[in-house]
Structure formats: structure tokens, C-alpha cells
Design an enzyme around this catalytic site. Structure first.
Site, PDB file in Angstrom:
ATOM      1  N   CYS A  52      -9.812 -25.301 -11.182  1.00  0.00           N
ATOM      2  CA  CYS A  52      -9.289 -26.536 -10.360  1.00  0.00           C
ATOM      3  C   CYS A  52      -9.433 -26.705  -9.101  1.00  0.00           C
ATOM      4  CB  CYS A  52      -7.520 -26.463 -11.118  1.00  0.00           C
ATOM      5  SG  CYS A  52      -6.547 -25.252  -9.941  1.00  0.00           S
ATOM      6  N   CYS A  55      -7.769 -22.399  -5.881  1.00  0.00           N
ATOM      7  CA  CYS A  55      -7.818 -21.349  -4.867  1.00  0.00           C
ATOM      8  C   CYS A  55      -8.350 -21.428  -3.667  1.00  0.00           C
ATOM      9  CB  CYS A  55      -8.526 -20.271  -5.859  1.00  0.00           C
ATOM     10  SG  CYS A  55      -7.923 -19.564  -7.225  1.00  0.00           S
ATOM     11  N   CYS A 156      -8.838 -17.578 -13.061  1.00  0.00           N
ATOM     12  CA  CYS A 156     -10.010 -17.942 -13.900  1.00  0.00           C
ATOM     13  C   CYS A 156     -11.184 -16.794 -13.563  1.00  0.00           C
ATOM     14  CB  CYS A 156     -10.148 -19.273 -13.506  1.00  0.00           C
ATOM     15  SG  CYS A 156      -8.941 -20.542 -13.538  1.00  0.00           S
ATOM     16  N   CYS A 194      -2.493 -17.307  -9.791  1.00  0.00           N
ATOM     17  CA  CYS A 194      -2.966 -18.693 -10.155  1.00  0.00           C
ATOM     18  C   CYS A 194      -1.874 -19.626  -9.203  1.00  0.00           C
ATOM     19  CB  CYS A 194      -2.749 -19.117 -11.676  1.00  0.00           C
ATOM     20  SG  CYS A 194      -3.148 -20.642 -12.135  1.00  0.00           S
ATOM     21  N   HIS A 231       9.566  -6.520 -11.156  1.00  0.00           N
ATOM     22  CA  HIS A 231      10.995  -6.405 -11.428  1.00  0.00           C
ATOM     23  C   HIS A 231      11.327  -5.139 -11.058  1.00  0.00           C
ATOM     24  CE1 HIS A 231      14.420  -6.704 -14.529  1.00  0.00           C
ATOM     25  NE2 HIS A 231      14.254  -5.464 -14.849  1.00  0.00           N
ATOM     26  N   CYS A 235      11.806  -7.292  -6.840  1.00  0.00           N
ATOM     27  CA  CYS A 235      12.287  -8.433  -6.986  1.00  0.00           C
ATOM     28  C   CYS A 235      13.940  -8.418  -6.388  1.00  0.00           C
ATOM     29  CB  CYS A 235      12.687  -8.853  -8.463  1.00  0.00           C
ATOM     30  SG  CYS A 235      13.318 -10.477  -8.708  1.00  0.00           S
ATOM     31  N   CYS A 256      19.488 -13.969 -12.147  1.00  0.00           N
ATOM     32  CA  CYS A 256      18.161 -13.424 -12.599  1.00  0.00           C
ATOM     33  C   CYS A 256      17.364 -14.420 -13.462  1.00  0.00           C
ATOM     34  CB  CYS A 256      18.338 -12.242 -13.301  1.00  0.00           C
ATOM     35  SG  CYS A 256      17.260 -11.588 -14.135  1.00  0.00           S
ATOM     36  N   CYS A 262      11.481 -14.945 -17.311  1.00  0.00           N
ATOM     37  CA  CYS A 262      10.846 -14.253 -16.343  1.00  0.00           C
ATOM     38  C   CYS A 262      10.076 -13.125 -16.902  1.00  0.00           C
ATOM     39  CB  CYS A 262      11.764 -13.795 -15.370  1.00  0.00           C
ATOM     40  SG  CYS A 262      10.897 -12.885 -13.976  1.00  0.00           S
ATOM     41  N   CYS A 271       4.075 -10.655  -5.034  1.00  0.00           N
ATOM     42  CA  CYS A 271       4.690 -11.919  -4.829  1.00  0.00           C
ATOM     43  C   CYS A 271       6.188 -12.215  -4.134  1.00  0.00           C
ATOM     44  CB  CYS A 271       4.646 -12.741  -6.104  1.00  0.00           C
ATOM     45  SG  CYS A 271       2.909 -13.260  -6.851  1.00  0.00           S
ATOM     46  N   CYS A 283       7.448 -18.206  -6.954  1.00  0.00           N
ATOM     47  CA  CYS A 283       7.930 -18.747  -8.137  1.00  0.00           C
ATOM     48  C   CYS A 283       9.654 -18.465  -8.376  1.00  0.00           C
ATOM     49  CB  CYS A 283       7.260 -18.639  -9.264  1.00  0.00           C
ATOM     50  SG  CYS A 283       5.465 -18.616  -9.134  1.00  0.00           S
ATOM     51  N   CYS A 290       9.032 -16.077 -13.381  1.00  0.00           N
ATOM     52  CA  CYS A 290       7.585 -15.712 -13.142  1.00  0.00           C
ATOM     53  C   CYS A 290       6.946 -15.666 -14.339  1.00  0.00           C
ATOM     54  CB  CYS A 290       7.456 -14.075 -12.742  1.00  0.00           C
ATOM     55  SG  CYS A 290       5.897 -13.369 -12.726  1.00  0.00           S
ATOM     56  N   CYS A 293       1.020 -14.286 -13.977  1.00  0.00           N
ATOM     57  CA  CYS A 293      -0.187 -14.932 -13.697  1.00  0.00           C
ATOM     58  C   CYS A 293      -1.262 -13.872 -13.080  1.00  0.00           C
ATOM     59  CB  CYS A 293      -0.594 -16.305 -12.939  1.00  0.00           C
ATOM     60  SG  CYS A 293       0.134 -16.163 -11.211  1.00  0.00           S
TER      61      CYS A 293
HETATM   62  S1  SF4 Z   1      14.185 -12.719 -11.854  1.00  0.00           S
HETATM   63 FE1  SF4 Z   1      12.724 -11.705 -12.975  1.00  0.00          FE
HETATM   64  S2  SF4 Z   1      11.755 -10.252 -11.767  1.00  0.00           S
HETATM   65 FE2  SF4 Z   1      13.731 -10.689 -10.908  1.00  0.00          FE
HETATM   66  S3  SF4 Z   1      15.173  -9.344 -11.831  1.00  0.00           S
HETATM   67 FE3  SF4 Z   1      15.113 -11.090 -12.898  1.00  0.00          FE
HETATM   68  S4  SF4 Z   1      13.832 -10.488 -14.781  1.00  0.00           S
HETATM   69 FE4  SF4 Z   1      13.350  -9.119 -13.093  1.00  0.00          FE
HETATM   70  S1  SF4 Z   2       3.997 -16.562 -11.922  1.00  0.00           S
HETATM   71 FE1  SF4 Z   2       4.675 -14.525 -11.119  1.00  0.00          FE
HETATM   72  S2  SF4 Z   2       2.677 -13.203 -10.768  1.00  0.00           S
HETATM   73 FE2  SF4 Z   2       2.152 -15.756 -10.904  1.00  0.00          FE
HETATM   74  S3  SF4 Z   2       2.335 -16.329  -8.533  1.00  0.00           S
HETATM   75 FE3  SF4 Z   2       4.427 -16.778  -9.517  1.00  0.00          FE
HETATM   76  S4  SF4 Z   2       5.841 -14.653  -9.322  1.00  0.00           S
HETATM   77 FE4  SF4 Z   2       3.479 -14.326  -8.849  1.00  0.00          FE
END
Ligand code: SF4
Ligand code: SF4
Length: 354
Positions: A52, A55, A156, A194, A231, A235, A256, A262, A271, A283, A290, A293
């Protein structure tokens, strides 16, 4: 305070030890200086296949160093020539038509120095992606054959991404898989996500130019970016998970994101510490789960995106080992309860179900 001189020996060590974000913040000027002193000219061709173009946009928004700095300040020695200005990048360069194709040919055969091939987008079966009357597959093969380094950017190009999602009508696949099929055995540095994180691209190009090839995991991803579990290791919402404070609706409340799907426990990426748009947000911080990706098998193996992880995997193994191939080889049918318990238990999986 005098800064530590960056060398190819300590580049990767510093990135790994400090985390890529802190490294960039601390050593931004040193990175620019070190690249400037690189001995070779590096010429970049950035090819676009099934994707797309997100990137490219993400790369254009890289902030450490920012693209303007990359294009104007990072030059080869005293030449004044930019070192990482792509010689060919069809979505942003000014040339078009035969002039653009001429740039590509010059990149392949005409320039002194070394060549980096950057590929964005999946490779599809013949006939689905034609550029200048030639199949994208042929463009890729010709470029890969002469490239000194190859970097695949985004989901991709690395693992097939959305173009390769079921039913994958064009038989889309990642660059590594395609090159193996056509008998080109060269290392591909895979930068998934992505879209790709622009800073991942800039640091990787800098590392290659300095001769500091990043250490890769078994999926070809630099460990300095994709060596930590989101995680368990990064996080900022983990305290909420440990307290059992979950949000039920994306974007609403504080907690969470596990119950809204997630995939942090089965995702290896930096990330949470790197973020996007000048380290502004990512995200999970924006209220979404999450969706994983950064991983091979995405998106099919990570769908439905809003389902809890244990209901997706029919079984689970020690989450700290999932990066070695969560969906590829380790799922054996332990069941949801065991999966949930293992995921709750962190590294050892010992914690009792609450
Ligand atoms: S938001 Fe996602 S990565 Fe963060 S503690 Fe919760 S499950 Fe784990
Ligand atoms: S979906 Fe998860 S791995 Fe992908 S950019 Fe968002 S936080 Fe990062």
C-alpha cells in the site's frame, strides 16, 4: 562530555545495550558522523511490489535522524553527495518513465561503490505487478543479483503481509521466500511491521553502510529491534495486566488490552519503546490492542484481531520461546486453560490461575 566514537564494532553493542530509542537519542550526531566517514559510496534502489506504500510514508516520517537530515546532511566523506539518498525510489523520486528506468539501470550497472536493494511489498505470481512493461519479479531478480545488501521493509516484503492473507489469490509471498525459490541465496534483512518503522530503516541502512551487519533472528529480523517480547519485557501496561485491570472496549478506560485481543504476549518488537511519529505513541498506547504485525503468519494466524490470545492458539508453549516460531512448530494442543495459565505465568508459567 565527549561522546563515545561509534565504530562498526560497538554500533550493535550499543543499540542492544541501550535499546534502539535511547541509542538514537544519545548518538544521533555520532551516527551521522560515522556514516559520513564510511569508505564506500552506497547506492540504494527501493523497489515497490504488492503493498500500500505505507512503508514509504513511514520511512519519510523517520525522526531520528529525520529524512531531511538523511537526505541533506549524511554525505560521503567530503564529496557532498548524500549517502542514503535512494538512486531509485519510484514512489518519491522526481524522475518518471524512461528516465526513472534509466536510474534503475544505472544503479544496477553504472555506479561506483556498493548497492543496497530495499524492497517494499510482497512478490506475487507473474502478471500481477508490472512496472515499465516488466514483471516485478524480474525487477527483483535483476536487482538482487547485483545487490551487496538486501533489506525487506514492512510485513508484505518480509512475510507476505496482507497481500498474502487467505485466500491469497495472487500467491503473494515475502522476498526471502521468493529469492530462495529462484535460487538466489543472499541474506535478506527483514524489517517487518505494518508499516515498517522508519527509524528501523534508517538505523539498519546506517549499520549496513558502516559494515556493522545486524545480528538476525531465525526470521531474518535484527535482534536489536525484534529480540524482546512486548508483553513480558516492554509493555507499560503490564502492571494493569498483573493487577487484572483490563479494558473491555477499545479506546475506553485505562487498563491492559489483553481482553480486547492484544497479541503482545506473542509479539517480539520494540514498539512500546520506539513508537511512531517522533516517539509520540504506538498502537496499544492509542487504545487499540497490538495485533502482532511483526510476526510471520500475520495476519491470518493472528485473526480475529479482537480475540484473546488463548482462544487463538489451540495450545501454547513457554511464551518466552514463542519467538522461535509460535505458529510454525510449537503448537501441540494443550488447551485454552493451560494456554491462559502459561501466558499469565510469564517466563516460567508458574503463576496460578486467578
Ligand atoms: S496491553 Fe498487551 S502487551 Fe501490554 S500488558 Fe496488556 S496484553 Fe500485555
Ligand atoms: S500491531 Fe503490535 S507489532 Fe504491530 S505496530 Fe502495533 S504494537 Fe507494533
Amino acid at each position: 562530555m565527549e561522546s563515545l566514537r561509534l565504530t562498526r564494532r560497538n554500533f550493535m553493542k550499543l543499540v542492544s545495550a541501550m535499546g534502539a530509542s535511547a541509542f538514537l537519542t544519545t548518538y544521533k550526531a555520532d551516527i551521522v558522523k560515522a556514516i559520513t566517514e564510511a569508505r564506500d559510496y552506497w547506492h540504494i534502489a527501493w523497489l515497490n511490489g504488492g503493498a500500500c506504500t505505507g512503508c514509504t510514508i513511514s520511512f519519510a516520517q523517520a525522526s531520528n535522524p529525520d529524512l531531511l537530515q538523511v537526505l541533506t546532511e549524511i554525505t560521503v566523506g567530503n564529496s557532498g553527495l548524500p549517502i542514503v539518498l535512494p538512486d531509485y525510489m519510484e514512489t518519491i523520486h522526481i524522475a518518471s518513465g524512461t528516465l526513472a528506468e534509466g536510474l534503475k539501470e544505472k544503479w544496477k550497472h553504472g555506479n561506483k561503490g556498493k548497492r543496497i536493494l530495499v524492497v517494499e511489498g510482497a512478490v506475487q505470481d507473474p502478471g500481477y505487478c508490472i512496472i515499465a512493461g516488466k514483471d516485478f519479479r524480474d525487477h527483483v531478480v535483476e536487482a538482487a543479483e547485483v545487490a551487496d545488501a538486501i533489506v525487506a521493509v514492512g510485513q508484505c516484503a518480509t512475510f507476505g503481509g496482507i497481500p498474502a492473507a487467505k485466500p491469497n489469490p495472487t500467491n503473494a509471498k515475502g522476498l526471502s521466500e521468493f529469492l530462495k525459490e529462484v535460487g538466489i541465496n543472499k541474506t535478506v534483512i527483514n524489517l517487518p511491521l505494518c508499516p515498517v518503522n522508519g527509524e528501523h530503516v534508517v538505523i539498519t541502512l546506517a549499520a549496513v553502510i558502516m559494515g556493522a551487519i545486524p545480528e538476525l533472528d531465525e526470521y531474518g529480523r535484527p535482534k536489536m529491534f525484534f529480540g524482546t517480547n512486548m508483553h513480558y519485557e516492554l509493555c507499560p501496561y503490564r502492571p494493569y495486566y498483573d493487577k487484572g485491570q483490563f479494558i473491555e472496549v477499545p479506546g475506553e478506560g485505562e487498563g491492559c488490552k489483553y481482553k480486547i485481543g492484544c497479541k503482545g504476549p506473542i509479539t517480539w518488537t520494540d514498539c512500546p519503546s520506539r513508537k511512531w511519529n517522533g516517539n509520540t505513541s504506538y498502537c496499544v498506547e492509542a487504545g487499540a490492542p497490538c495485533i502482532g504485525c511483526s510476526e510471520p503468519g500475520w495476519p491470518d494466524e493472528f485473526s480475529p484481531f479482537y480475540n484473546e490470545v488463548p482462544s487463538l492458539v489451540s495450545a501454547v508453549v513457554d511464551p518466552t520461546k514463542l519467538g522461535t516460531g509460535i505458529f510454525a512448530a510449537t503448537i501441540t494442543g494443550i488447551g485454552v486453560h493451560a494456554a491462559r495459565r502459561t501466558l499469565k505465568g510469564g517466563k516460567g508459567g508458574e503463576e496460578d490461575e486467578q
